[in-house]
Design a protein around this motif. Structure first.
Motif, PDB file in Angstrom:
ATOM      1  N   TRP A 286       0.700  -1.609  -0.048  1.00 10.63           N
ATOM      2  CA  TRP A 286      -0.100   0.369   0.383  1.00 10.63           C
ATOM      3  C   TRP A 286       1.009   1.082   0.066  1.00 10.63           C
ATOM      4  O   TRP A 286       0.938   2.304  -0.240  1.00 10.63           O
ATOM      5  N   LYS A 287       1.959   1.193   0.687  1.00  3.97           N
ATOM      6  CA  LYS A 287       3.203   2.245   0.369  1.00  3.97           C
ATOM      7  C   LYS A 287       3.371   2.738  -1.018  1.00  3.97           C
ATOM      8  O   LYS A 287       2.951   4.026  -1.202  1.00  3.97           O
ATOM      9  N   GLU A 288       3.741   1.655  -1.859  1.00  6.09           N
ATOM     10  CA  GLU A 288       4.267   1.786  -3.035  1.00  6.09           C
ATOM     11  C   GLU A 288       2.709   2.297  -3.942  1.00  6.09           C
ATOM     12  O   GLU A 288       2.703   2.821  -4.303  1.00  6.09           O
ATOM     13  N   ALA A 289       1.096   1.626  -3.799  1.00  4.35           N
ATOM     14  CA  ALA A 289       0.132   1.750  -5.088  1.00  4.35           C
ATOM     15  C   ALA A 289      -0.520   3.068  -4.464  1.00  4.35           C
ATOM     16  O   ALA A 289      -0.851   3.913  -5.063  1.00  4.35           O
ATOM     17  N   ARG A 290      -0.034   3.949  -2.963  1.00  3.20           N
ATOM     18  CA  ARG A 290      -0.234   5.202  -2.669  1.00  3.20           C
ATOM     19  C   ARG A 290       0.265   5.800  -3.002  1.00  3.20           C
ATOM     20  O   ARG A 290      -0.071   7.082  -3.692  1.00  3.20           O
ATOM     21  N   MET A 291       1.795   6.002  -3.449  1.00  2.00           N
ATOM     22  CA  MET A 291       2.903   6.990  -3.681  1.00  2.00           C
ATOM     23  C   MET A 291       2.315   7.101  -5.437  1.00  2.00           C
ATOM     24  O   MET A 291       2.567   8.294  -6.324  1.00  2.00           O
ATOM     25  N   LYS A 292       1.641   5.637  -6.071  1.00  2.59           N
ATOM     26  CA  LYS A 292       1.657   5.707  -7.517  1.00  2.59           C
ATOM     27  C   LYS A 292       1.257   6.394  -7.763  1.00  2.59           C
ATOM     28  O   LYS A 292       0.534   7.818  -8.875  1.00  2.59           O
ATOM     29  N   TRP A 293      -0.644   6.208  -6.704  1.00  2.00           N
ATOM     30  CA  TRP A 293      -1.540   7.066  -7.116  1.00  2.00           C
ATOM     31  C   TRP A 293      -1.684   8.552  -7.284  1.00  2.00           C
ATOM     32  O   TRP A 293      -1.867   9.421  -8.390  1.00  2.00           O
ATOM     33  N   ASN A 495     -17.477  15.581 -32.860  1.00  2.00           N
ATOM     34  CA  ASN A 495     -16.541  15.349 -31.772  1.00  2.00           C
ATOM     35  C   ASN A 495     -16.055  15.604 -30.286  1.00  2.00           C
ATOM     36  O   ASN A 495     -15.122  15.470 -30.036  1.00  2.00           O
ATOM     37  N   LEU A 496     -16.386  16.532 -30.620  1.00  2.00           N
ATOM     38  CA  LEU A 496     -16.603  17.493 -28.984  1.00  2.00           C
ATOM     39  C   LEU A 496     -17.314  16.976 -28.437  1.00  2.00           C
ATOM     40  O   LEU A 496     -15.637  16.336 -27.646  1.00  2.00           O
ATOM     41  N   VAL A 497     -18.194  16.142 -28.140  1.00  2.00           N
ATOM     42  CA  VAL A 497     -18.068  15.093 -26.497  1.00  2.00           C
ATOM     43  C   VAL A 497     -17.475  13.608 -26.181  1.00  2.00           C
ATOM     44  O   VAL A 497     -16.916  14.814 -25.799  1.00  2.00           O
ATOM     45  N   SER A 498     -16.950  13.570 -27.499  1.00  2.00           N
ATOM     46  CA  SER A 498     -15.864  12.504 -26.923  1.00  2.00           C
ATOM     47  C   SER A 498     -14.656  12.904 -27.277  1.00  2.00           C
ATOM     48  O   SER A 498     -13.863  11.886 -26.255  1.00  2.00           O
ATOM     49  N   THR A 499     -14.043  13.528 -27.427  1.00  2.00           N
ATOM     50  CA  THR A 499     -12.457  14.590 -27.338  1.00  2.00           C
ATOM     51  C   THR A 499     -12.577  15.103 -25.835  1.00  2.00           C
ATOM     52  O   THR A 499     -11.887  14.785 -25.525  1.00  2.00           O
ATOM     53  N   VAL A 500     -13.344  15.359 -25.655  1.00  2.00           N
ATOM     54  CA  VAL A 500     -13.574  16.443 -24.056  1.00  2.00           C
ATOM     55  C   VAL A 500     -13.918  14.906 -23.440  1.00  2.00           C
ATOM     56  O   VAL A 500     -12.895  15.604 -22.109  1.00  2.00           O
ATOM     57  N   THR A 501     -14.150  14.480 -23.229  1.00  2.00           N
ATOM     58  CA  THR A 501     -14.513  13.688 -21.862  1.00  2.00           C
ATOM     59  C   THR A 501     -13.403  12.715 -22.481  1.00  2.00           C
ATOM     60  O   THR A 501     -12.769  11.736 -21.236  1.00  2.00           O
ATOM     61  N   GLU A 502     -12.554  12.288 -23.620  1.00  2.00           N
ATOM     62  CA  GLU A 502     -11.386  11.806 -23.435  1.00  2.00           C
ATOM     63  C   GLU A 502     -10.579  12.324 -22.582  1.00  2.00           C
ATOM     64  O   GLU A 502      -9.751  12.227 -21.805  1.00  2.00           O
ATOM     65  N   LYS A 503      -9.919  13.582 -22.735  1.00  2.00           N
ATOM     66  CA  LYS A 503      -9.189  14.581 -22.219  1.00  2.00           C
ATOM     67  C   LYS A 503      -9.238  14.615 -21.107  1.00  2.00           C
ATOM     68  O   LYS A 503      -8.382  14.685 -20.383  1.00  2.00           O
ATOM     69  N   THR A 504     -10.437  14.754 -20.405  1.00  2.00           N
ATOM     70  CA  THR A 504     -11.265  15.197 -19.209  1.00  2.00           C
ATOM     71  C   THR A 504     -11.499  14.150 -17.974  1.00  2.00           C
ATOM     72  O   THR A 504     -11.743  13.855 -16.869  1.00  2.00           O
ATOM     73  N   SER A 505     -12.227  13.165 -18.028  1.00  2.00           N
ATOM     74  CA  SER A 505     -12.417  11.881 -17.950  1.00  2.00           C
ATOM     75  C   SER A 505     -11.219  11.344 -16.863  1.00  2.00           C
ATOM     76  O   SER A 505     -10.952  10.971 -16.686  1.00  2.00           O
ATOM     77  N   ILE A 506     -12.187  11.020 -15.496  1.00  2.00           N
ATOM     78  CA  ILE A 506     -11.591  10.340 -14.440  1.00  2.00           C
ATOM     79  C   ILE A 506     -10.774   8.903 -15.377  1.00  2.00           C
ATOM     80  O   ILE A 506      -9.772   8.270 -14.583  1.00  2.00           O
ATOM     81  N   THR A 507     -11.676   8.162 -15.693  1.00  2.00           N
ATOM     82  CA  THR A 507     -11.087   6.920 -16.041  1.00  2.00           C
ATOM     83  C   THR A 507      -9.978   6.461 -16.869  1.00  2.00           C
ATOM     84  O   THR A 507      -9.774   6.207 -16.582  1.00  2.00           O
ATOM     85  N   LYS A 508      -9.254   8.256 -17.717  1.00  2.00           N
ATOM     86  CA  LYS A 508      -8.198   7.982 -17.876  1.00  2.00           C
ATOM     87  C   LYS A 508      -7.006   8.362 -17.769  1.00  2.00           C
ATOM     88  O   LYS A 508      -6.039   7.299 -17.290  1.00  2.00           O
ATOM     89  N   LEU A 509      -7.082   8.772 -15.822  1.00  2.00           N
ATOM     90  CA  LEU A 509      -6.646   8.166 -14.849  1.00  2.00           C
ATOM     91  C   LEU A 509      -6.751   7.269 -14.579  1.00  2.00           C
ATOM     92  O   LEU A 509      -5.524   6.226 -13.631  1.00  2.00           O
ATOM     93  N   LEU A 510      -7.320   6.374 -14.149  1.00  2.00           N
ATOM     94  CA  LEU A 510      -7.476   5.141 -14.011  1.00  2.00           C
ATOM     95  C   LEU A 510      -7.221   3.596 -14.438  1.00  2.00           C
ATOM     96  O   LEU A 510      -6.206   3.185 -14.463  1.00  2.00           O
ATOM     97  N   THR A 511      -6.989   3.984 -16.008  1.00  2.00           N
ATOM     98  CA  THR A 511      -6.914   2.946 -17.174  1.00  2.00           C
ATOM     99  C   THR A 511      -4.623   3.541 -16.634  1.00  2.00           C
ATOM    100  O   THR A 511      -4.445   2.667 -16.519  1.00  2.00           O
ATOM    101  N   LYS A 512      -4.604   5.000 -16.391  1.00  2.00           N
ATOM    102  CA  LYS A 512      -3.095   5.176 -16.433  1.00  2.00           C
ATOM    103  C   LYS A 512      -2.452   4.294 -15.583  1.00  2.00           C
ATOM    104  O   LYS A 512      -1.301   3.973 -15.013  1.00  2.00           O
ATOM    105  N   LEU A 513      -3.231   3.949 -14.074  1.00  2.00           N
ATOM    106  CA  LEU A 513      -2.768   3.919 -12.903  1.00  2.00           C
ATOM    107  C   LEU A 513      -3.204   1.474 -12.546  1.00  2.00           C
ATOM    108  O   LEU A 513      -2.427   1.437 -11.981  1.00  2.00           O
ATOM    109  N   SER A 514      -3.936   0.961 -13.509  1.00  2.00           N
ATOM    110  CA  SER A 514      -3.886  -0.632 -13.505  1.00  2.00           C
ATOM    111  C   SER A 514      -2.722  -0.953 -14.423  1.00  2.00           C
ATOM    112  O   SER A 514      -2.621   0.010 -15.203  1.00  2.00           O
TER     113      SER A 514
END
Ligand code: ATP
Length: 514
Positions: A286-293, A495-514
């Motif tokens: 958890w020490k490592e996982a939390r730093m990664k977060w 393309n506006l909705v898909s571009t903006v949600t792709e760049k700003t959604s939390i999903t992107k952060l979660l994908t990088k984390l997993s």
């Protein structure tokens, strides 16, 4: 006033001016160390919560979330040790009449010595260039060796004094180190006293029936007393975790430095229940996982560091902090604690009800051990504010204040701006805005020149602005301006909705984390 103080003041006034944080009860001259979150502050806070909750609960099949009451049976706090041991050592300066935490005064003194070491290392690194060997320098340079010896000695004395509850020894250490009050500049100190941090109030309206009840100083106990409820109802198998986000209250001796230390604050805590003997493995995990977060937000890896605890809390067999480089220097942002079976065992004893888990694999009953991750939502908020704030001089000579908040956490994701307030542009912009707001938090703004509107969005950290112009009406395209680079590109409205949600959604952060 130091540059650090100046920076903190700048952040505080920017937060107020732009609706992130207001001093509480301001029309009555405020209430010390109490703050209200404004319209953008609340959005940012929600996004931080979402990032934490989803990364913990949704991304782990063996972690669930609950929401327990703030009030709990008073025996909970007796069992947890808070009634007897949730104290801070306090000391007053007789001249300034200011109150301090004795351990914090000493920690700050140690930090000053650490800064001297840091300066020596920096100087030497510059002098030796590529040939510099930091480990060799640190172990042989007489000045640095002496500073390190001093730090070790002070830490040892402080640890001994705190662990044995020897308040006189703590005062002696402050006197020996010649620590002066930063305000009066004198060393005219009172004795050190213990001060319990829990707020107490009374339950019940009829006198005589009332009994003392505490405002919880941590969410963790609400999780422990529900450990078996969750385990049984969710058929959870060890190892598993329970998360909570909620308010906690501590009557802090000194509550200052903006939202860093408040008396009412919010915590995001996770208790992870493991087999006895496996807790150190999970503690490291958890020490490592939390730093990664934290680092996953991309605000800068150098802003974080680990700090192992000198004095372990009464319930822990290992503990460290993740510290963040706040405007006041490196300070605790999150704690990771191996809390052993201390709490569940105590609740078993005080309640008379078994707090055990049957491990089918081992064919054995036991009280699980617990590894906790505990982060302050307000401190996390402050870390984002301070890492994001920038005053910039632009190539055309103008200036701007920009909050480089990670796009996924930004309060407003996109602003929709008609270039001018005529020729059908506002109508078209509103049409786009009403579509976008179903997907993300966005704003419509048609007041003032376009440059001023960009500046307003920069100041609240909006990562994208789109401009509706003549070409939008003719070709169904808009310009998309990115906050940090200020680059603009043209994209189709479809393309506006898909571009903006792709760049700003939390999903992107979660994908990088997993
Ligand atoms: P400190 O040493 O700074 O008093 P702590 O070690 O007592 O903090 P914990 O009990 O580990 O803090 O609480 C978990 C987290 O809650 C901390 O890492 C911090 O982010 C947050 N926190 C604790 N006290 C406060 C406070 N008074 N105001 C705001 N946040 C707090």
């Amino acid at each position: 006033m130091s540059a650090q103080d100046d920076f903190l003041k700048t952040i505080i006034s920017h937060s107020k001016e732009y609706g992130f944080i207001f001093p509480s009860s301001e029309i009555y001259d405020g209430l010390s160390a109490t703050y209200d979150y404004g319209q953008y502050g609340k959005e940012l806070k929600n996004n931080i919560e979402e990032y934490w909750w989803k990364s913990m609960v949704r991304m782990h099949d063996n972690i669930v979330g609950i929401d327990s009451a703030i009030f709990m049976h008073p025996t909970v706090w007796k069992a947890s040790g808070h009634v007897d041991a949730f104290n801070d050592p306090l000391i007053d300066n007789k001249d300034s009449k200011k109150r301090y935490r004795a351990d914090v005064l000493i920690e700050e003194h140690i930090e000053k010595i650490r800064n001297k070491v840091h300066k020596e290392v920096e100087k030497a690194a510059k002098r030796f260039g590529d040939a510099f060997n930091m480990n060799q320098f640190r172990s042989t340079n007489p000045r640095v060796v002496e500073y390190d010896r001093q730090i070790e000695e002070i830490e040892n004395r402080m640890r001994q004094a705190l662990e044995s509850g020897d308040l006189q020894a703590l005062k002696q250490l402050i006197l020996d180190l010649e620590i002066a009050d930063p305000i009066s500049g004198t060393r005219n100190w009172t004795d050190v006293r213990q001060f319990n941090l829990m707020f107490a109030t009374e339950l019940g309206s009829v006198s005589g029936e009332a009994s003392v009840i505490y405002l919880r100083p941590e969410t963790a106990q609400g999780t422990y007393i529900n450990f078996l409820n969750v385990q049984r109802s969710g058929r959870m198998k060890i190892p598993f975790g329970i998360c909570q986000i909620g308010k906690a209250f501590r009557n802090e001796i000194i509550a200052r430095q903006f939202i860093f230390r408040m008396r009412e604050f919010e915590q995001m805590e996770m208790q992870f229940f493991v087999r006895p003997g496996e807790e150190m493995e999970w503690y490291s995990y958890w020490k490592e996982a939390r730093m990664k977060w934290h680092r996953n937000l991309g605000m800068g890896d150098g802003l974080y560091r680990y700090h192992d605890h000198i004095k372990l809390a009464h319930y822990a067999n290992a503990a460290c902090d993740i510290e963040f480089d706040f405007p006041m220097g490196f300070k605790e942002l999150e704690g990771i604690h191996s809390r052993t079976d201390f709490d569940l065992k105590a609740h078993e004893k005080y309640s008379g009800r078994k707090q055990q888990y049957f491990d089918a694999e081992l064919n054995q009953n036991y009280i699980p051990y617990v590894v906790e991750t505990a982060i302050g939502l307000d401190r996390m908020f402050m870390s984002v504010l301070s890492a994001s704030y920038a005053d910039e001089k632009l190539s055309d000579g103008s200036e701007r204040t920009v909050m480089r908040i990670p796009a996924q956490l930004a309060p407003v994701k996109i602003a929709v701006l008609p270039l001018v307030k005529k020729d059908g542009m506002p109508e078209k912009a509103l049409e786009v805005y009403h579509k976008l707001k179903l997907e993300v938090n966005c704003q419509y703004d048609d007041k003032d020149a376009i440059g001023r509107r960009y500046r307003r969005q920069d100041a609240i950290g909006t990562p994208y602005c789109i401009t509706i112009d003549q070409e939008t009406l003719d070709k169904q395209t808009v310009t998309l301006r990115e906050r940090d680079s200020m680059q603009q590109e043209r994209i189709g409205i479809e393309n506006l909705v898909s571009t903006v949600t792709e760049k700003t959604s939390i999903t992107k952060l979660l994908t990088k984390l997993s």
